[in-house]
Enzyme design. Sequence first.
Site, PDB file in Angstrom:
ATOM      1  N   ASP A   9     -25.359  50.744  33.736  1.00 38.91           N
ATOM      2  CA  ASP A   9     -24.294  50.683  34.731  1.00 38.91           C
ATOM      3  C   ASP A   9     -24.605  49.485  35.614  1.00 38.91           C
ATOM      4  O   ASP A   9     -25.410  49.588  36.539  1.00 38.91           O
ATOM      5  CB  ASP A   9     -24.262  51.981  35.537  1.00 38.91           C
ATOM      6  CG  ASP A   9     -23.144  52.003  36.561  1.00 38.91           C
ATOM      7  OD1 ASP A   9     -22.107  51.349  36.342  1.00 38.91           O
ATOM      8  OD2 ASP A   9     -23.318  52.683  37.601  1.00 38.91           O
ATOM      9  N   GLU A  76     -21.114  49.374  30.866  1.00 37.74           N
ATOM     10  CA  GLU A  76     -19.762  49.515  31.384  1.00 37.74           C
ATOM     11  C   GLU A  76     -19.172  48.120  31.515  1.00 37.74           C
ATOM     12  O   GLU A  76     -19.814  47.218  32.040  1.00 37.74           O
ATOM     13  CB  GLU A  76     -19.789  50.212  32.748  1.00 37.74           C
ATOM     14  CG  GLU A  76     -18.413  50.499  33.286  1.00 37.74           C
ATOM     15  CD  GLU A  76     -18.457  51.299  34.566  1.00 37.74           C
ATOM     16  OE1 GLU A  76     -18.530  52.532  34.507  1.00 37.74           O
ATOM     17  OE2 GLU A  76     -18.433  50.663  35.634  1.00 37.74           O
ATOM     18  N   ASP A 148     -26.027  56.237  40.011  1.00 36.38           N
ATOM     19  CA  ASP A 148     -26.025  55.111  39.066  1.00 36.38           C
ATOM     20  C   ASP A 148     -26.750  55.476  37.771  1.00 36.38           C
ATOM     21  O   ASP A 148     -26.372  55.021  36.693  1.00 36.38           O
ATOM     22  CB  ASP A 148     -26.663  53.878  39.705  1.00 36.38           C
ATOM     23  CG  ASP A 148     -25.915  53.431  40.945  1.00 36.38           C
ATOM     24  OD1 ASP A 148     -24.753  53.014  40.811  1.00 36.38           O
ATOM     25  OD2 ASP A 148     -26.491  53.519  42.043  1.00 36.38           O
TER      26      ASP A 148
END
Length: 177
Positions: A9, A76, A148
């Site tokens: 992430d 992502e 996260d």
Amino acid sequence: MEKRILGLDPGLANLGYGAICCQIVPGKQDENFVSMIDCGVIQTTPKQEMGQRLKTIYDDLHEVIEQIKPDVAIAEKLFFYKMGNTILVAQARGVLTLVLAQRGVPLFEFTPAQIKQALTGRGNADKSEVQEAVARELDLGYIPKPDDAADALAVALTGWYDDDICPKKIQLETGKI
């Protein structure tokens, strides 16, 4: 067959990582399973100058890859919402991409909506729904922290669900998975 997936992430202040181990039993799809290896964050502080922050990400991500030895990484996809924040995330993402290339780890990307869809069945699910799905799918009994790290595990699970990245069915023509 075992496959290690590293979910990432991207972020400059907090780069989340989550690693899962996928066991694939050819011809026995009901025996396939996934488990968490590790998760956490690589943190930098705004008090550091930009070059030092990027170096911290570079060094720490090399260390994470050395420990986990992933077969593939999933990140992502970058999306725009605040120009200033997007530029900072893009710089961290550039370092992430470089480290993976240096280590020979293939990188795949999914949008936030694709990740939410894969875990909850809805592309507009909220953060708590995704985190609950992560805990359920990994049979954890708790929601991983910080957020996260949980997000990175969601990214990794999206790779597990994708049959192009992690094929789970035998192809009848070739007999291979």
